[in-house]
Design a protein around this motif. Structure first.
Motif: not given
Lengths: 250, 301
Positions: A102-111
């Protein structure tokens, strides 16, 4: 900063059920401001949030964020700029996936990473630190499915996911309303800390007058799709609960 | 069961494992019932058969995957960009594919591939020709695809697809386009279904326009048997379950064929397996509740 200009939205237009949810609504929120938004049912709070987040589009008016016109930007593209936490703790996380996923999915934002990027050791260390900061002991349960966590834990993770990559704007939609009193207090404390540390521009919808008065830096009261009260600084310090209650038109 | 029948079932089982991976992706990961299957399976088989007839059996592998993926993309576009319900989108593609499949098969309802060289011929000629020789190719192929899928579903794109099936609302709030996730997922799913069809065509050395009828049910039966054997808590376990289920399913079918039951009853049996397996938890709950009520009643008496 957020600049909303003459925003209008009418539901069921042209029918007897027509309802003007927002009427020529304008507001500006400056960088780092923390606005608490009060208002009765049907005052237009949810419509305003859905318009800012892009779940629905306005009949007229514009929404600008950081000098970019986002009025008709699709929801998922807007999510690069806006973090949102919903009232229902089940909304913000994928129950059958692990905390780490789940954290990995939100960490995709803007990386800006490639679609085939996999979670690296550094990512994992970063996630662990972020979870440790929540103070819920979740850093040792990264491979636990989110569905097995309590509502409070899920909401804390949703909050982390919305702010881990710093958003230009954070929308909190009564995000503690569905939690038990203890969890609500804990998530509220967490929210204030994360927002203060990141100096995140925030709008928080709440039904609790106490919360509206004691958190944030500016208080707005919505009524009938218009701003009925907008106070900050000294005026906000002085206002009483009763005065606020009286300002609700109905 | 004879050795030949046993190995024949295991060979088919590994091919159906690849096909069941496709069903797993649509039904379990994306959580969308995709009925394109019955059409994309035949489309893959027909494409593979054309390659065999033109003396290029290995080309049949990528060809059947490509045409399967294309069919999946059509269904996904109908769903996402045209707003047609998932089940209906699949039915529409499947129905349309019937004509396309016939055209690919040069308007014949059956294409025999006997005496043609296929991907298994070199093994039979150069290595061994005992029953089950095809497993030399099929087991590694299945394992490679399994590993690629496990890897893929850990990438950003793979995670997005899984999250789309788990909680679409959350995905949109995370800057991922759920439409794209569905299109990629359906393409992947149907490419594996097409490949399954392509391999079946080369193994059975024929293609029939009706070979896809009821394949969704066959896939679901394999999937459910697999889930009974191996509890699916991760993508890896789910895929291993799909292999186990597909092989077990083919063995059950082979066992039934040794009895006096006519081969024509197989579809009915497949449907019953799925219906019973899905209904079982509901009946178990009802029975447990009844038991509990009875016991409570006894306590109060």
């Amino acid at each position: 900063m957020l600049d909303i200009h003459f925003l209008s939205k009418e539901f069921n237009k042209g029918t007897p059920d027509a309802h003007l949810a927002l009427n020529q609504f304008s507001m500006k929120v400056t960088d780092g401001e923390f606005v608490t938004l009060l208002g009765g049912n049907g005052s237009g709070k949810s419509t305003l949030f859905n318009l800012i987040a892009g779940s629905i589009f306005p009949d007229s008016g514009t929404i600008r964020l950081e000098d970019k016109d986002i009025t008709f930007l699709p929801e998922h593209r807007r999510a690069l700029l806006i973090g949102r936490v919903f009232q229902n703790p089940l909304t913000g996380t994928a129950p059958n996936m692990t905390i780490e996923e789940n954290l990995a999915i939100s960490y995709m934002r803007g990386t800006g990473r490639s679609l085939l990027h996999r979670t690296t050791k550094q990512d994992r260390t970063f996630f662990r630190e972020q979870l440790y900061a929540l103070g819920l002991g979740l850093e040792n349960r990264m491979n636990t499915r989110i569905g097995l966590l309590s509502g409070g834990q899920r909401q804390a993770i949703t909050l982390l996911m919305a702010t881990m990559v710093k958003p230009k704007l954070l929308l909190l939609d009564e995000h503690t309303a569905a939690l038990d009193p203890q969890s609500a207090v804990r998530v509220t404390e967490l929210t204030e800390r994360i927002i203060a540390e990141g100096k995140i521009t925030t709008i928080m919808v709440t039904h609790s007058i106490g919360t509206a008065l004691h958190t944030g830096s500016r208080l707005m009261l919505l009524d009938g799709g218009r701003i009925a009260m907008d106070i900050q600084g000294e005026a906000r310090q002085k206002i009483t609960r009763q005065e606020l209650l009286d300002s609700y038109a109905h | 069961m004879s050795t030949t029948a046993f190995f024949g079932a295991v060979e088919l089982g590994f091919i159906y494992a690849i096909f069941t991976f496709g069903i797993f992706i649509s039904f379990r990961i994306l959580n969308i019932p995709d009925l394109t299957t019955d059409g994309s399976f035949v489309l893959g088989a027909a494409a593979s058969a054309l390659c065999v007839l033109n003396g290029m059996p290995y080309l049949g592998i990528p060809a059947s995957m490509l045409v399967g993926a294309a069919a999946g993309i059509v269904t996904a576009l109908l769903q996402t960009k045209c707003g047609i319900q998932p089940i209906l989108s699949g039915i529409l593609t499947m129905t349309g594919l019937y004509s396309i499949n016939l055209a690919v098969m040069m308007n014949k309802s059956n294409l025999p591939l006997l005496m043609m060289r296929n991907i298994f011929t070199p093994i039979e000629e150069n290595i061994i020709s005992r029953p089950g020789f095809r497993l030399i190719l099929l087991i590694p192929l299945t394992l490679i695809i399994l590993l690629i899928l496990v890897f893929f579903f850990k990438t950003q794109l793979g995670l997005s697809i899984r999250a789309t099936g788990d909680n679409a609302e959350m995905v949109r709030a995370s800057s991922i386009d759920t439409d794209t996730a569905k299109i990629v997922g359906f393409a992947l799913s149907n490419s594996l279904i097409g490949l399954g069809g392509g391999l079946v065509a080369q193994l059975q050395q024929s293609v029939d326009i009706n070979m896809g009828a009821g394949m969704v049910v066959v896939g679901l039966a394999s999937l459910i048997i697999g889930e009974m054997l191996i509890k699916s808590t991760s993508v890896l376990r789910g895929l291993i379950g799909a292999v186990a289920g597909a092989v077990a399913y083919r063995l059950v079918i082979a066992a039934i064929l040794t009895t006096n039951l006519p081969a024509s009853s197989l579809k009915l049996i497949s449907a019953l397996i799925v219906a019973i397996a899905i209904a079982a938890p509901t009946f178990r709950k009802k029975l447990l509740l009844r038991e509990q009520i009875r016991r409570n009643g006894a306590d109060h008496a």
